[in-house]
Design a protein around this motif. Structure first.
Motif, short mmCIF file in Angstrom:
data_model
loop_
_atom_site.label_atom_id
_atom_site.label_comp_id
_atom_site.label_asym_id
_atom_site.label_seq_id
_atom_site.Cartn_x
_atom_site.Cartn_y
_atom_site.Cartn_z
N LYS A 137 -3.31 -10.26 1.93
CA LYS A 137 -2.95 -9.21 0.77
C LYS A 137 -2.11 -8.22 0.97
O LYS A 137 -2.02 -7.01 0.40
N SER A 138 -1.20 -8.15 1.92
CA SER A 138 -0.49 -7.11 2.63
C SER A 138 0.83 -7.12 1.97
O SER A 138 1.29 -8.11 1.17
N ASP A 139 1.58 -6.32 2.16
CA ASP A 139 3.28 -6.47 1.58
C ASP A 139 4.18 -6.95 2.89
O ASP A 139 5.41 -7.01 2.99
N ARG A 187 -1.26 -2.95 11.79
CA ARG A 187 -1.70 -2.03 10.96
C ARG A 187 -2.36 -2.26 9.93
O ARG A 187 -3.37 -1.56 9.27
N TYR A 188 -1.96 -3.45 9.08
CA TYR A 188 -2.92 -3.83 7.85
C TYR A 188 -4.28 -4.03 8.23
O TYR A 188 -5.18 -3.65 7.36
N LEU A 189 -4.32 -4.85 9.30
CA LEU A 189 -5.62 -5.12 9.67
C LEU A 189 -6.56 -3.95 10.24
O LEU A 189 -7.76 -3.87 9.82
N GLU A 190 -5.92 -3.04 10.83
CA GLU A 190 -6.53 -1.73 11.12
C GLU A 190 -6.99 -0.94 10.03
O GLU A 190 -8.15 -0.51 10.08
N ASN A 191 -6.25 -1.08 8.86
CA ASN A 191 -6.40 -0.46 7.50
C ASN A 191 -7.82 -0.95 7.09
O ASN A 191 -8.59 -0.31 6.51
#
Length: 170
Positions: A85-87, A111-115
């Motif tokens: 569901k990232s960009d 970074r998306y997964l860390e977020n």
């Protein structure tokens, strides 16, 4: 193999401990089946339980108009979609089951997964840890080691989120 972006010859390189094909000009990368997951797991053990299979059944809603990139391996037109569901936009080949990432997209995925991990509550992580434990039990002996590592990673995160109350188990 030729680069999907700039048509340069790809060179095999070691990236995050695995062999991938990289464009020396634009730095795009070709990941064969499951290599993207392995690179993610090798980058951060704490993220290994967060899995996204671009060839899974639930990817239709993530599809976007094709970038019209050709697969570097078999030259068929690849499908474009968001990583989970990232960009982050990735390209996948349904024939070879490989994934093409433009330069910098791998770092965006991390970074998306860390977020995701930073936003999850301890109770949400607990639910995921129980699901992961069932995965360990359901898998055949050859796959159990990987699933057990995933469980330990999520349990470590849970322990950190919950203030260490489960530290006797880790």
């Amino acid at each position: 193999m030729k680069c999907s972006d700039c048509n340069h010859e790809l060179k095999q390189t070691t990236f995050k401990g695995i062999k991938v094909d990289t464009c020396p000009a634009c730095k795009g990368r070709w990941f064969d089946r499951d290599e993207l997951k392995k690179a993610k797991d090798n980058t951060d053990e704490d993220l290994r339980w967060l899995n996204f299979d671009p060839f899974g059944q639930k990817t239709d809603e993530l599809s976007v108009p094709s970038e019209k990139k050709k697969c570097p391996k078999c030259q068929t037109l690849m499908e474009s979609l968001h990583y989970d569901k990232s960009d982050v936009l990735i390209n996948k080949c349904d024939d070879c089951h490989g994934v093409w990432l433009h330069h910098g997209e791998f770092q965006k995925i991390i970074r998306y997964l860390e977020n995701i991990v930073s936003r999850l509550s301890a109770s949400e992580i607990m639910v995921d840890s129980v699901k992961q434990l069932f995965e360990v039990i359901r898998k055949n002996p050859e796959e159990r080691e990987t699933e057990l590592k995933d469980f330990m990673a999520i349990f470590k995160i849970l322990n950190l989120k919950d203030g260490g109350s489960f530290s006797f188990l880790v």
